[in-house]
Design an enzyme around this catalytic site. Structure first.
Site, PDB file in Angstrom:
ATOM      1  N   ASP A 922       0.838  -1.201   0.000  1.00 30.90           N
ATOM      2  CA  ASP A 922       0.000   0.000   0.000  1.00 30.90           C
ATOM      3  C   ASP A 922       0.868   1.245   0.000  1.00 30.90           C
ATOM      4  O   ASP A 922       1.886   1.320   0.706  1.00 30.90           O
ATOM      5  CB  ASP A 922      -0.905  -0.006   1.240  1.00 30.90           C
ATOM      6  N   LYS A 991      -6.253  11.342  10.916  1.00 35.58           N
ATOM      7  CA  LYS A 991      -5.857  10.553   9.749  1.00 35.58           C
ATOM      8  C   LYS A 991      -6.744  10.818   8.536  1.00 35.58           C
ATOM      9  O   LYS A 991      -6.253  11.102   7.440  1.00 35.58           O
ATOM     10  CB  LYS A 991      -5.879   9.065  10.088  1.00 35.58           C
ATOM     11  N   ASP A1150      -4.306   2.723  -5.137  1.00 34.11           N
ATOM     12  CA  ASP A1150      -2.896   2.823  -4.748  1.00 34.11           C
ATOM     13  C   ASP A1150      -2.470   1.657  -3.854  1.00 34.11           C
ATOM     14  O   ASP A1150      -1.503   1.766  -3.102  1.00 34.11           O
ATOM     15  CB  ASP A1150      -2.635   4.149  -4.031  1.00 34.11           C
TER      16      ASP A1150
END
Length: 1235
Positions: A922, A991, A1150
C-alpha cells in the site's frame, strides 16, 4: 385557414397557396399550430424573408458567372433522372403589381433593419479589434477573400463564424500583445509567446460544448433512438413520418443532423426504394447538409438493388468524387452488415467493371505516448503469459458466458437455502406461484392494450410505441415481474425504479440487435482463435491481447462491425419508458385484502402504492409494496436470486479493449470510460482522441481484466455460518431485519415518552431497520454470488472513470469491496512461496492488524513470529478458539492470511508451497506522495516515505504531533477548548482529514470527519464535540501548510487555474502523461420535466455540456482529479511492466496485489515507474497544454473584464510553481514508499 397563414400564402404567390392549403388544411395540424404559436411565428418570418430575397433577386440586375452555375448544380439531379420525382414549378413574380405592403411586411422590414444595424456594429468592433499584425499574418498565410455573395462570405459575416477570419494558420505564432490595452494590463514575455501557439494536434477550433453539445442533447438522442427502433422493427414508413415531421418545420429541422438522415437512407436502401432515397437527398439539400460517406454508401446500395441505368450511377460517382470521397474509403466506412457492400459493389461495377476493393491489410499502429514507447519497442517484447487452461477449456467457458449474456439474466441459489423450510413457507410459496401467474396474465393484457393505444396516436411525433415493440411481450412482463420481486419493503424511489426498468429494456434490446446482426456469430469466431494467445497448450506469442484481437478481426473482415455504434437512449427517454411501465404495475397488479385475515370480506387491493416522502426538504415519489405483499414475501422466504448477466463475474477471459466502445463483456453494452447519466462529453473526447494515445490505457485495463480469480472456500463457509446465525455487526456481517430494534414507549427510568420523543424514537428505529435491510441484502448478494461460482475460475473485466481510475465492471462482488469481500478472493493461479514468500505473508498479516505501522519490516516480522500461537489458533479454531483475529483492523483478511500461513508452515517445504494468496503493498498517503514528487519537496517527501529511512515515516502521526504542539501553545495561553482536548489528540483523529485534504476536502468536510472521530472516543465530553472539531480542523490545515508548503503552492496553482478557465465559460480539460484525455463534467444544473399520468418527475442534471460550467466545482475538483489521474497513470505503468516481468498484478487504486513470491519484483517495478512518471515535466506540460487550449483565442474586445481575466490566466499559467531539491532517484531506494 387563419388570417396570418393566408397573408403568408399570398405573399409567397399563388403557386404556393395550393401547397399551403394542402399542407395545413387538416384539423389536426390546425390544433398543432394553435399549441405551437411561437414556432409558427418563427417559421412564417423565415418564409417571408426568403420571399423578399426572391423578389429582390428578380428585380436586381446581376451577372452570374458560369462557375457559379456549375457549383449550383443540385445533388438531386441524379434522382430526377433515376426516379422521376415530380417537383412543383417555382412561383413567378407578377410585374406591375402595386399592392400596399401589409403590416407583416413592415414589421419584417423593421426587424431586418435592426438586425442589419446590430450586425454592422458587431463587425465594426471585430474589425477594429482584428487590425494590425493579425491581418498581415493572415494575408501572408494565403487567406483568400470569398466573393461578396458566396456562401463562405455570408458565413464569415455572421457573429458565430467571424472569429474564424482572425485565426492564425496552424503553426504560426499569434501576437499576444497586438490587442493588449495600453493601460492596466501586463505585458507578455517573448518566451511565453513562443509557448502559446496553435500546434497541429491541439489547434483550438471551438469549445467542445458548442461544437458537440447540440448534436447530443436529449431531444436529438431521442429522435435518433426512435428512428433506430423503427428501422430495427422494419417500420420504415413510421421512421420517415417522424423525420418528415421535424424536417418540414424550419425550427424543428435544426434538431436533425446527417446521422438521422443516413439511418433512414440505409433503411430504404435495404428495401431498394429508390424514390424514397432520392426524396431524402432532397431533404438533405433543403436542410443545408452535405451528404457524407454513409449517405453515398446507402445510395449505391439502393442502386445495386434497383434497376438503375449506368448514367445515373455515373452521376452519383461524379458527385461523390467532387465531395472528395474515394470509392475505397466508401466501402470500408460503411458497416458491412448483410450484403450491403456487395450491393454497392454491384452498382459500381455497372460503370467500372474492373473495380476491386483493396485487400484489408493490418496496419500496426504505434503508441504515440512518449512515456510508454519504451514498453512497446519490439526488441523488448516478451511472450504473453499463458493461463493454466487449455484452449478447449477456454472455448467451453466462452460458450457458457455467451449463453449467460444472451439470456440477459442469471438465477442463482441464495445462501439462505440451507435454512429449514416451514409449512407456512411452503404454503406461501404455492400462493405466490398462483398470484404470479395471475399477475403475468393481467400485465400482458394491459401492456398490449397500452401499446395499441400508442400505435393509434398521431404519427410523426415521438412516442413510446416503438420502444414497447423491440422485445417480445413476455420479456417486458418478465422485467416487470422481476422488479416486483426485488422491491424492498420500505419501497423504492419512483425515479430509480423507472430508470432501472428503462435500462433493462435498453440492455436487452442491444443484446437482441447484436444477435440479429450476426455480431454474436463474429465474436464467437474471433474468440475461438483468440484463446490461442492465452491457452497453455498453444505456442507462445509476443502479441498483446488488443493487438492479437485486432489482427484476428482483420483476418475475418466479413460480417458486421464489432464496434458498438448503437445509439444511446437518453436518460429522459429511459425514465419516461420506465414511468410508463411502473404506472402499469401500480394500476394492474391486485391482491386479496383478506389474505392473512380470512374472516374479513375479500376485496381486491393494489399490491403497490404511489406515495410521497420528503428527502432533504424535497418531495419525492416512492413506490411501496403493500404490507400484505411484504409479509407474503417474508413468510415465503424464497431462496433464489435473479441478477442481470453483467452483475456476475465473467466465466471466461474478457474481450480485450480495442476501442472506446468495444471490450470487456461479449454482448452486454459497456463503455471504456464510465460516466453519470446524461454525460456524453467523455465518450466524445475519447472518440476524437488519436487511437495511439489510448493504447497504454486499454492494454493496462486488459492486463488487469485477464487475471483469473477463485473463491476461498474455507473463509466463505465461516462467513455463511455466521450470516445464517443472525450475523455479527462487529465482524461487518449484518443481522436480519427481524433483529431490528423496536421503539420503546418508556424512558430508562420507566416514565412514558412524550409524543415528540416517541416520534423521534420510531423514526430512529425505522432508519436503523432500513439500514439493516440494505446492508443485509448487499451481503446476501455477495455471498450468494461467491457460492454460485464455487470452485470455478472467473474474471473481472475492468473499465475506468473519467479521471482514469480503474474499476471492475461487476458491481456487487469484486476485489474493490469491503474486508469481507477481499477475504473471500484468491488468485486462481498459484506460485511457490520461494525463499522470502513466507516472510511476506507474515508481514502482510501484521499490516492487516494495523498494530505496528511505525515498526520496520524486520520488527513486523519479529512480531508475527512472536504471535504464531494466536495465528495458528485462529486458523484452526476461528469460531471456538481464542479469536485473536477478531480484534484487528481487517479481521476477515487477517483470518484468511492466518489460514494461509498455517498451511505454509505445516508444508514439508514452505518455500515449495504453492500459494494463491494475494499480498498487498500500500502507498503511504499516495496523494501527498505525488504532490511531493511534483514539487520536489524534501520535507514533504521525507514525511511520505519518498526518502529512504530505516523506519517508516507516518505522516498522520507527524501531523498529530504538530497539532499537539499548537494545542499546548494555545492551552498555555488559557484557551479552554485546547485544555479540554488534552490527551485526546491522536493519529486516528487526524488521519482521515490528512488523507483527504489532498483530494480537495474543505474545512467543513474536515470538521465533520474530526467530529465523527471525537464522538467515538470514550471519555471525551460530548458537549464540546462541535467546538473541538472546529478548533482542530484549523490546526490540521495549519500543520499541513507548514509541513507541505510545496504541496499547498501546487494545489493553489491548480485551483486558481481552474477558476479562471471556468470563468471563461469553458470546462477544465487536460491530458494525462499516458495520453488519456480528461474533461471535468461539472456544469450548472439543468432540470427537465418528464410527465406521466402518475407523477411528473423532475430530472436534474449537473453534467449537461450545453450549460455553463460550475465554477466552484471546477476549481475545487481540479487538484484532486489531477492527482487521481497521476496515481492512475502510475498504476497502469506498473501493471504493464509487471506483465513484462511475468507477474500476476491487480490493484485497488494505490494498493497493489501480487503473489508472495513476486512482491520484491513488484516493489522494484513500482518504484521505477514512479520515478519514470515524475521525471516527465508534468506541470510544464500541463501549463503548455492549457495555454494552447484556452489562451489561443484573444478577447474580441480590446478592453473590459474578459480581457483582464484572459491576461490574468495567461500570466498564471506561465508561472509554474517552482520545485525543490529532492532527488527523485532516492525513491528507488525507499523501502517504505509502498509497503
Amino acid at each position: 385557414m387563419s388570417l396570418m397563414k393566408l397573408q403568408g400564402a399570398l405573399l409567397r404567390g399563388t403557386g404556393s397557396l395550393r401547397l399551403v392549403v394542402r399542407s395545413h388544411s387538416s384539423a389536426r395540424v390546425k390544433e398543432e399550430a394553435r399549441r405551437r404559436w411561437v414556432y409558427e411565428k418563427a417559421e412564417l418570418f423565415e418564409v417571408l424573408e426568403a420571399r423578399v430575397k426572391q423578389l429582390q433577386a428578380n428585380n436586381a440586375c446581376e451577372v452570374v458567372a458560369p462557375e457559379a452555375l456549375k457549383s449550383g448544380s443540385s445533388q438531386t439531379t441524379v434522382w430526377k433522372e433515376a426516379a422521376s420525382i415530380r417537383k412543383e414549378p417555382a412561383p413567378k413574380h407578377e410585374d406591375g403589381t402595386t399592392s400596399r405592403p401589409s403590416r407583416w411586411m413592415e414589421k419584417l422590414s423593421k426587424e431586418q433593419s435592426m438586425k442589419h444595424t446590430r450586425l454592422l456594429r458587431l463587425e465594426a468592433q471585430l474589425l477594429a479589434a482584428g487590425k494590425g499584425k493579425t491581418q498581415k499574418e493572415g494575408r501572408a498565410a494565403g487567406w483568400e477573400e470569398s466573393p461578396p455573395n458566396s456562401p463562405q462570405k455570408r458565413r464569415a459575416s455572421s457573429p458565430a463564424n467571424f472569429q474564424c477570419k482572425t485565426k492564425a494558420k496552424k503553426g504560426t505564432q499569434p501576437n499576444l500583445n497586438s490587442r493588449a490595452p495600453k493601460e492596466g494590463l501586463p505585458e507578455v514575455s517573448e518566451g511565453l509567446r513562443e509557448r502559446v501557439q496553435i500546434s497541429e494536434d491541439a489547434a483550438e477550433k471551438l469549445p467542445q460544448e458548442a461544437e458537440e453539445g447540440s448534436r447530443h442533447g436529449n431531444v436529438q438522442l431521442s429522435i435518433l433512438a426512435y428512428l433506430d427502433c423503427c428501422l430495427f422493427l422494419g417500420q420504415t414508413e413510421r421512421a420517415h413520418k417522424c423525420l418528415r415531421f421535424y424536417h418540414r418545420s424550419h425550427t424543428r429541422r435544426k434538431l436533425l443532423d446527417i446521422q438521422m438522415y443516413n439511418r433512414l437512407l440505409h433503411g430504404y436502401a435495404k428495401k431498394g426504394a429508390l424514390n424514397q432515397v432520392g426524396q431524402l437527398f432532397q431533404y438533405l439539400e433543403e436542410a443545408g447538409l452535405q451528404p457524407n460517406r454513409e449517405s453515398y454508401a446507402a445510395a449505391l446500395e439502393c442502386m445495386g438493388r434497383a434497376d438503375v441505368s449506368p448514367q445515373v450511377i455515373s452521376r452519383c460517382l461524379q458527385h461523390l468524387k467532387e465531395g472528395g470521397i474515394q470509392l475505397e474509403d466508401l466501402c470500408s466506412t460503411s458497416q458491412p452488415e448483410g450484403d450491403k457492400v456487395q450491393m454497392a459493389l454491384k452498382a459500381i461495377r455497372m460503370v467500372k467493371p474492373d473495380f476491386q476493393l483493396p485487400p484489408r491489410a493490418h496496419q500496426e499502429e504505434r503508441c504515440t505516448v512518449p512515456l510508454s514507447q519504451d514498453f512497446y519497442r519490439k526488441e523488448k517484447r516478451v511472450s504473453y503469459p499463458k493461463l493454466e487452461y487449455t484452449a478447449e477449456d477456454l472455448r467451453k467457458r466462452f460458450r457458457e458466458q455467451l449463453q449467460m449474456e444472451a439470456s440477459h439474466t442469471v438465477t442463482i441459489e441464495s445462501v439462505e437455502v440451507d435454512k429449514p423450510l416451514t409449512k407456512q413457507a411452503i404454503k406461501a410459496r404455492q400462493l405466490l406461484a398462483v398470484l404470479r401467474s395471475r399477475w403475468q396474465t393481467a400485465l400482458l393484457d394491459s401492456f398490449q392494450a397500452s401499446r395499441f393505444r400508442l400505435r393509434l396516436a398521431a404519427s410523426g411525433r415521438l412516442n413510446l410505441y416503438p420502444f414497447l415493440c423491440v422485445l417480445k411481450d413476455k420479456e417486458y412482463v418478465d422485467i416487470l415481474m422481476q422488479s416486483v420481486s426485488s422491491l424492498p419493503p420500505q419501497g423504492e424511489s419512483l425515479l430509480i425504479l423507472a430508470r432501472g426498468l428503462g435500462t433493462n429494456v435498453y440492455n436487452k434490446y442491444v443484446i437482441q440487435k447484436k444477435s440479429q446482426s450476426r455480431v454474436m456469430e463474429k465474436i464467437q469466431k474471433i474468440y475461438e482463435s483468440y484463446v490461442q494467445l492465452l491457452a497453455k497448450d498453444t505456442p507462445l506469442d509476443h502479441y498483446l491481447p488488443r493487438e492479437y484481437w485486432e489482427r484476428l478481426e482483420v483476418e475475418l473482415s466479413d460480417g458486421p462491425s464489432l464496434v458498438d455504434r448503437d445509439c444511446l437512449w437518453p436518460h429522459s427517454l429511459l425514465v419516461q419508458l420506465g414511468l410508463h411501465l411502473v404506472e402499469m404495475l401500480v394500476q394492474v397488479l391486485k391482491i386479496e385484502s383478506n389474505l392473512f385475515t380470512p374472516d374479513l370480506e375479500p376485496k381486491l387491493i393494489p399490491i403497490l402504492y404511489h406515495v410521497y416522502s420528503f428527502r432533504s426538504g424535497r418531495q419525492i415519489g416512492f413506490i411501496r409494496p403493500h404490507p400484505i405483499l411484504s409479509r407474503l414475501f417474508s413468510v415465503a422466504a424464497e431462496t433464489t436470486l435473479t441478477f442481470d448477466s453483467f452483475v456476475i463475474p465473467m466465466l471466461c477471459p474478457p474481450v480485450p479493449w480495442v476501442s472506446p466502445a468495444f471490450g470487456a463483456y461479449l454482448l452486454s453494452p459497456t463503455k471504456l470510460m464510465r460516466c453519470v447519466d446524461g454525460a456524453v462529453q467523455h465518450q466524445l473526447l475519447l472518440e476524437r482522441c488519436p487511437r495511439g494515445n489510448l493504447f497504454t490505457v486499454m492494454d493496462a485495463l486488459n492486463q488487469l481484466g485477464n487475471c483469473p480469480w477463485k473463491i476461498n472456500q474455507a473463509i466463505l463457509e465461516v462467513v455463511i455460518s455466521i450470516f445464517n446465525d443472525k450475523g455479527n455487526e462487529k465482524l461487518a456481517i449484518p443481522p436480519p431485519p427481524s433483529e431490528a430494534p423496536q421503539p420503546s414507549k418508556f424512558t430508562p427510568s420507566g416514565a412514558p415518552l412524550t409524543k415528540s420523543a416517541l416520534k423521534r424514537e420510531m423514526a430512529q428505529c425505522r432508519k436503523k431497520a432500513m439500514e439493516m435491510f440494505s446492508l443485509r441484502t448487499d451481503t446476501l448478494y455477495k455471498l450468494s454470488i461467491a457460492k454460485h461460482l464455487g470452485e470455478r475460475a472467473f474474471w473481472f473485466p475492468h473499465n475506468m472513470d473519467f479521471r482514469g481510475r480503474t474499476y471492475p465492471c461487476p458491481p456487487h462482488f469484486n476485489h474493490l469491496g469491503s474486508d469481507l469481500t477481499r477475504a473471500i478472493l484468491l488468485f486462481a493461479e498459484g506460485k511457490p512461496l520461494g525463499p522470502r514468500g513466507l516472510d511476506w505473508l507474515k508481514i502482510h498479516l501484521v499490516n492487516l492488524t494495523g498494530l505496528k505501522k511505525k515498526d520496520s519490516l524486520t520488527g513486523r516480522l519479529a512480531y508475527a513470529n512472536g504471535i504464531m500461537g494466536d495465528i495458528l489458533d485462529s486458523a484452526d479454531y476461528p469460531l471456538t478458539g481464542r479469536k485473536w483475529w477478531m480484534t484487528v483492523d481487517e479481521p476477515w483478511q487477517a483470518l484468511a492470511c492466518c489460514m494461509e500461513i498455517a498451511k505454509a508452515t505445516r508444508a514439508p517445504d514452505p518455500a515449495a508451497y504453492v500459494s494463491q494468496f494475494p499480498v498487498h503493498q500500500d502507498g503511504s498517503c499516495n496523494g501527498l506522495q505525488h504532490y511531493a514528487a511534483l514539487g520536489r519537496d524534501v520535507i514533504g517527501a521525507t514525511s511520505v516515505n519518498l526518502m529512504p529511512c530505516d523506519t517508516p515515516q507516518d505522516v498522520y502521526s507527524a501531523v498529530a504531533q504538530q497539532v499537539e504542539v499548537f494545542r499546548k501553545r494555545d492551552a498555555e495561553q488559557g484557551e479552554k477548548i485546547a485544555q479540554v482536548l488534552e490527551g485526546f489528540i491522536g493519529r486516528k483523529v487526524v488521519k482521515q482529514t490528512v488523507m483527504t485534504v489532498v483530494y480537495g476536502v474543505t474545512r467543513y468536510g474536515g470538521r465533520l470527519q474530526i467530529e465523527k472521530r471525537l464522538k467515538d472516543i470514550e471519555g471525551f465530553p460530548q458537549e464540546f464535540v462541535w467546538e473541538a472539531s472546529h478548533y482542530l480542523v484549523q490546526l490540521v490545515f495549519s500543520s499541513l501548510k507548514e509541513m507541505f508548503s510545496g504541496t499547498r503552492e501546487i494545489q493553489s496553482w491548480l485551483t486558481e487555474t481552474a477558476r479562471f478557465i471556468a470563468k471563461t465559460g469553458r470546462t477544465v480539460e487536460w491530458v494525462t502523461p499516458l495520453g488519456l484525455p480528461i474533461i471535468q463534467p461539472y456544469h450548472r444544473s439543468k432540470r427537465k420535466m418528464v410527465n406521466s399520468s402518475m407523477q411528473s418527475v423532475n430530472l436534474k442534471s449537473c453534467h449537461d455540456s450545453s450549460q455553463k460550467p460550475d465554477t466552484v466545482k471546477q476549481k475545487n475538483a481540479f487538484p484532486p482529479n489531477f492527482i487521481h489521474s497521476l496515481d492512475s497513470a502510475h498504476m497502469m505503468l506498473t501493471a504493464l511492466h509487471c506483465h513484462r516481468q511475468g507477474l500476476t498484478f491487480v490493484s485497488v487504486h494505490d494498493c497493489y496485489w501480487t503473489h508472495a513470491l513476486t512482491v520484491d519484483i513488484m516493489n522494484q517495478v513500482c518504484r521505477e515507474q514512479f520515478v519514470e512518471l515524475h521525471s516527465q515535466p508534468i506541470l510544464q506540460n500541463l501549463s503548455t497544454f492549457l495555454l494552447q487550449k484556452y489562451c489561443a483565442h484573444w478577447p474580441t474586445q480590446p478592453r473590459g473584464k474578459k480581457t483582464l481575466e484572459y491576461y490574468q490566466l495567461v500570466q498564471l499559467l506561465s508561472k509554474v510553481p517552482k520545485t525543490g531539491n529532492f532527488d527523485l532517484q532516492k525513491v528507488k531506494e525507499s523501502t517504505y514508499f509502498f509497503s
